[in-house]
Design an enzyme around this catalytic site. Sequence first.
Site, PDB file in Angstrom:
ATOM      1  N   LYS A 218      -4.615   5.118  14.916  1.00 48.73           N
ATOM      2  CA  LYS A 218      -4.637   4.495  13.575  1.00 48.73           C
ATOM      3  C   LYS A 218      -6.084   4.501  13.051  1.00 48.73           C
ATOM      4  O   LYS A 218      -6.908   5.273  13.527  1.00 48.73           O
ATOM      5  CB  LYS A 218      -4.059   3.084  13.663  1.00 48.73           C
ATOM      6  CG  LYS A 218      -2.570   3.071  13.993  1.00 48.73           C
ATOM      7  CD  LYS A 218      -1.753   3.688  12.872  1.00 48.73           C
ATOM      8  CE  LYS A 218      -0.286   3.733  13.219  1.00 48.73           C
ATOM      9  NZ  LYS A 218       0.487   4.493  12.224  1.00 48.73           N
TER      10      LYS A 218
ATOM     11  N   ARG B 179       2.930   5.989  -3.187  1.00 45.25           N
ATOM     12  CA  ARG B 179       4.080   6.818  -3.591  1.00 45.25           C
ATOM     13  C   ARG B 179       4.355   6.715  -5.083  1.00 45.25           C
ATOM     14  O   ARG B 179       4.835   7.660  -5.711  1.00 45.25           O
ATOM     15  CB  ARG B 179       5.304   6.418  -2.764  1.00 45.25           C
ATOM     16  CG  ARG B 179       5.190   6.873  -1.292  1.00 45.25           C
ATOM     17  CD  ARG B 179       6.017   6.022  -0.372  1.00 45.25           C
ATOM     18  NE  ARG B 179       6.111   6.507   1.003  1.00 45.25           N
ATOM     19  CZ  ARG B 179       5.189   6.306   1.956  1.00 45.25           C
ATOM     20  NH1 ARG B 179       4.078   5.631   1.678  1.00 45.25           N
ATOM     21  NH2 ARG B 179       5.376   6.763   3.179  1.00 45.25           N
TER      22      ARG B 179
ATOM     23  N   LYS C 268       0.838  -1.207   0.000  1.00 42.19           N
ATOM     24  CA  LYS C 268       0.000   0.000   0.000  1.00 42.19           C
ATOM     25  C   LYS C 268       0.867   1.249   0.000  1.00 42.19           C
ATOM     26  O   LYS C 268       0.630   2.176  -0.772  1.00 42.19           O
ATOM     27  CB  LYS C 268      -0.916  -0.055   1.233  1.00 42.19           C
ATOM     28  CG  LYS C 268      -1.917   1.058   1.320  1.00 42.19           C
ATOM     29  CD  LYS C 268      -3.148   0.620   2.090  1.00 42.19           C
ATOM     30  CE  LYS C 268      -2.947   0.534   3.587  1.00 42.19           C
ATOM     31  NZ  LYS C 268      -2.759   1.856   4.218  1.00 42.19           N
ATOM     32  N   SER C 269       1.871   1.287   0.863  1.00 45.04           N
ATOM     33  CA  SER C 269       2.711   2.491   0.960  1.00 45.04           C
ATOM     34  C   SER C 269       3.420   2.779  -0.364  1.00 45.04           C
ATOM     35  O   SER C 269       3.494   3.929  -0.814  1.00 45.04           O
ATOM     36  CB  SER C 269       3.766   2.303   2.050  1.00 45.04           C
ATOM     37  OG  SER C 269       3.162   2.216   3.308  1.00 45.04           O
TER      38      SER C 269
ATOM     39  N   ARG D 105      -6.419   1.001  18.029  1.00 48.00           N
ATOM     40  CA  ARG D 105      -6.141  -0.435  17.907  1.00 48.00           C
ATOM     41  C   ARG D 105      -5.820  -1.103  19.243  1.00 48.00           C
ATOM     42  O   ARG D 105      -5.885  -2.325  19.330  1.00 48.00           O
ATOM     43  CB  ARG D 105      -5.015  -0.668  16.885  1.00 48.00           C
ATOM     44  CG  ARG D 105      -5.502  -0.437  15.478  1.00 48.00           C
ATOM     45  CD  ARG D 105      -4.450  -0.706  14.423  1.00 48.00           C
ATOM     46  NE  ARG D 105      -5.080  -0.609  13.099  1.00 48.00           N
ATOM     47  CZ  ARG D 105      -4.416  -0.450  11.969  1.00 48.00           C
ATOM     48  NH1 ARG D 105      -3.098  -0.364  11.973  1.00 48.00           N
ATOM     49  NH2 ARG D 105      -5.069  -0.387  10.821  1.00 48.00           N
TER      50      ARG D 105
ATOM     51  N   ARG E 291      -7.447  -3.945   9.305  1.00 47.55           N
ATOM     52  CA  ARG E 291      -6.453  -4.881   9.877  1.00 47.55           C
ATOM     53  C   ARG E 291      -7.021  -5.626  11.088  1.00 47.55           C
ATOM     54  O   ARG E 291      -6.625  -6.747  11.370  1.00 47.55           O
ATOM     55  CB  ARG E 291      -5.180  -4.129  10.237  1.00 47.55           C
ATOM     56  CG  ARG E 291      -4.541  -3.439   9.023  1.00 47.55           C
ATOM     57  CD  ARG E 291      -3.086  -3.130   9.227  1.00 47.55           C
ATOM     58  NE  ARG E 291      -2.611  -2.209   8.206  1.00 47.55           N
ATOM     59  CZ  ARG E 291      -2.357  -2.522   6.933  1.00 47.55           C
ATOM     60  NH1 ARG E 291      -2.532  -3.765   6.515  1.00 47.55           N
ATOM     61  NH2 ARG E 291      -1.924  -1.608   6.076  1.00 47.55           N
TER      62      ARG E 291
ATOM     63  N   ARG F 130      -8.969  11.569  12.706  1.00 48.94           N
ATOM     64  CA  ARG F 130      -7.534  11.351  12.931  1.00 48.94           C
ATOM     65  C   ARG F 130      -6.738  12.660  12.972  1.00 48.94           C
ATOM     66  O   ARG F 130      -7.072  13.628  12.284  1.00 48.94           O
ATOM     67  CB  ARG F 130      -6.984  10.389  11.860  1.00 48.94           C
ATOM     68  CG  ARG F 130      -7.663   9.018  11.981  1.00 48.94           C
ATOM     69  CD  ARG F 130      -7.089   8.000  11.049  1.00 48.94           C
ATOM     70  NE  ARG F 130      -5.702   7.698  11.349  1.00 48.94           N
ATOM     71  CZ  ARG F 130      -4.927   6.967  10.558  1.00 48.94           C
ATOM     72  NH1 ARG F 130      -5.402   6.474   9.420  1.00 48.94           N
ATOM     73  NH2 ARG F 130      -3.683   6.730  10.905  1.00 48.94           N
TER      74      ARG F 130
ATOM     75  N   ASP G 141       1.969  -1.441  11.787  1.00 53.59           N
ATOM     76  CA  ASP G 141       0.651  -1.845  11.281  1.00 53.59           C
ATOM     77  C   ASP G 141       0.327  -3.303  11.605  1.00 53.59           C
ATOM     78  O   ASP G 141      -0.764  -3.778  11.295  1.00 53.59           O
ATOM     79  CB  ASP G 141       0.593  -1.641   9.761  1.00 53.59           C
ATOM     80  CG  ASP G 141       0.556  -0.171   9.399  1.00 53.59           C
ATOM     81  OD1 ASP G 141       0.204   0.654  10.265  1.00 53.59           O
ATOM     82  OD2 ASP G 141       0.890   0.163   8.242  1.00 53.59           O
TER      83      ASP G 141
ATOM     84  N   SER H 151       6.961   8.698  12.629  1.00 58.32           N
ATOM     85  CA  SER H 151       5.881   8.619  11.640  1.00 58.32           C
ATOM     86  C   SER H 151       6.416   8.807  10.232  1.00 58.32           C
ATOM     87  O   SER H 151       6.917   9.868   9.876  1.00 58.32           O
ATOM     88  CB  SER H 151       4.826   9.697  11.913  1.00 58.32           C
ATOM     89  OG  SER H 151       3.980   9.830  10.789  1.00 58.32           O
TER      90      SER H 151
HETATM   91  C1  S3P Z   1       2.429   4.726   6.374  1.00 55.36           C
HETATM   92  C2  S3P Z   1       2.976   5.045   7.600  1.00 55.36           C
HETATM   93  C3  S3P Z   1       2.439   4.562   8.882  1.00 55.36           C
HETATM   94  C4  S3P Z   1       1.495   3.390   8.693  1.00 55.36           C
HETATM   95  C5  S3P Z   1       0.524   3.614   7.577  1.00 55.36           C
HETATM   96  C6  S3P Z   1       1.261   3.830   6.260  1.00 55.36           C
HETATM   97  C7  S3P Z   1       3.040   5.256   5.148  1.00 55.36           C
HETATM   98  O1  S3P Z   1       1.701   5.596   9.493  1.00 55.36           O
HETATM   99  O2  S3P Z   1       0.797   3.133   9.899  1.00 55.36           O
HETATM  100  O3  S3P Z   1      -0.342   2.494   7.438  1.00 55.36           O
HETATM  101  O4  S3P Z   1       2.708   4.772   4.042  1.00 55.36           O
HETATM  102  O5  S3P Z   1       3.869   6.161   5.264  1.00 55.36           O
HETATM  103  P1  S3P Z   1       2.385   6.651  10.512  1.00 55.36           P
HETATM  104  O6  S3P Z   1       3.252   7.546   9.752  1.00 55.36           O
HETATM  105  O7  S3P Z   1       1.196   7.387  11.113  1.00 55.36           O
HETATM  106  O8  S3P Z   1       3.097   5.810  11.527  1.00 55.36           O
END
Ligand code: S3P
Length: 439
Positions: free
Chosen positions: A347, A32, A27-28, A351, A392, A128, A320, A172
């Site tokens: 989150k 990007r 996903k990340s 969680r 999740r 959030r 996560d 983060s």
């Molecule tokens: C992510 C960073 C994390 C993660 C999220 C995806 C990212 O969040 O929990 O699912 O893609 O940079 P945080 O930056 O809030 O820790």
Amino acid sequence: MSGQQDRKFVVQAGGQLTGSFRVAGDKSISHRSIMLGSLAEGVTEISGFLDGEDALATLAAFRAMGVKIEGPVDGKVTVHGVGMHGLMAPENDLYVGNSGTSIRLLSGLLAGQSFDVIMSGDKSLSGRPMRRVTDPLALMGAQIDTTDGKPPLTIHGGHKLAAINYDLPMASAQVKSCLLLAGMYAEGTTCVTEPAPTRDHTERMLQGMGYPVNVQGNRISIKGGGKLTATSIDVPGDISSATFFMVGAAIAPGSDITLQHVGVNPTRIGVINILREMGADISLSNEAVTGGEPVADIRVRYAPLKGIDIPEDQVPLAIDEFPAIFIAAACAQGRTVLTGAEELRVKESDRIQVMADGLQALGIDAQPTTDGMIIEGGVIGSGEVDSHGDHRIAMSFAMAALQAGGAIQINDCANVATSFPNFVELANNSGLQIDAFDV
Ligand code: S3P
């Protein structure tokens, strides 16, 4: 909740996981790839893209800002980059659903544009915290209105950004990435210092597309005014999605599964380290590097687990994965203690509370603390749990059924589609018995 309907899962008790397959794309990295591909010069070809609601929200946002994007078709996406200054004002507000990564990274990127944008999200995202990005962006000269520190956000374009030196108050990757993206549009060199390492996909992809990023220990800097060059991006399987199957195989006797071509970036493998320390039998093969990201096949065979004190340095590297790790802890012999994980409270759901409530409903002694949880391994019972719309949490409790005394019903599961649209199909093919109902 995603879409018009909600879903519930009813998962039969027992079984084991076997087989060899690929989980959904990371996903990340998918987010990007769209963001940087859109700002690049040239055509970026993406494969393995996550065809899930979160990544599609980012894709739709860039289409709305005038970027021609084809796909996804079988995980392939073609992005016709418009260059650093080629985005156009969207006609409507950008709605990014459940996706924290979209709203936080886009805040930085959009702060450097010449036009105004309003970004909003679903109920979970609207609760959030956003000041963690808007405060440092304001120091750079951005003008962003929040709604009491939360979405919707109004980003006022046309403000010149200036570089800052910023010590991140929390570990983060979203905040770090937001500031690096804003830093591309700032005058001078933006430096971000992390309190602990977090996922570094932004840094790797920027470098892969020819934008220099300087990394010295926990200090990352980027100079404004550079450019990105299109490339091809192979998105590996998401270790966060692989985690559900890793935990399922680790708790269910007779299991033996292989998850192919999973991203094993060192900033993401906390779950492997933690499960191994609990006694899990995990081996990696076919290790390679693709597009600057390490990948491997991950094989997990059942082995008895024991409770541990989870090392705090692993927390950001497994951030996560805790809903699933809590299920492993519930099935382990002895006590597992998690500390230093207060970020879990902000989150997609809280969680810590939501997992403690669910575990208790299934008869497990799980005590929430301000920054973690204390879980006594035990026998998981039958029952009904609420995932609070957190993808999740839904998938983690589905795996718990492998070791439960009776069926588990999981409510509010529609958001599984945000990160792992074919989860039920893969789970049922590998040995779980999930019935999904639209309600
Ligand atoms: C992510 C960073 C994390 C993660 C999220 C995806 C990212 O969040 O929990 O699912 O893609 O940079 P945080 O930056 O809030 O820790």
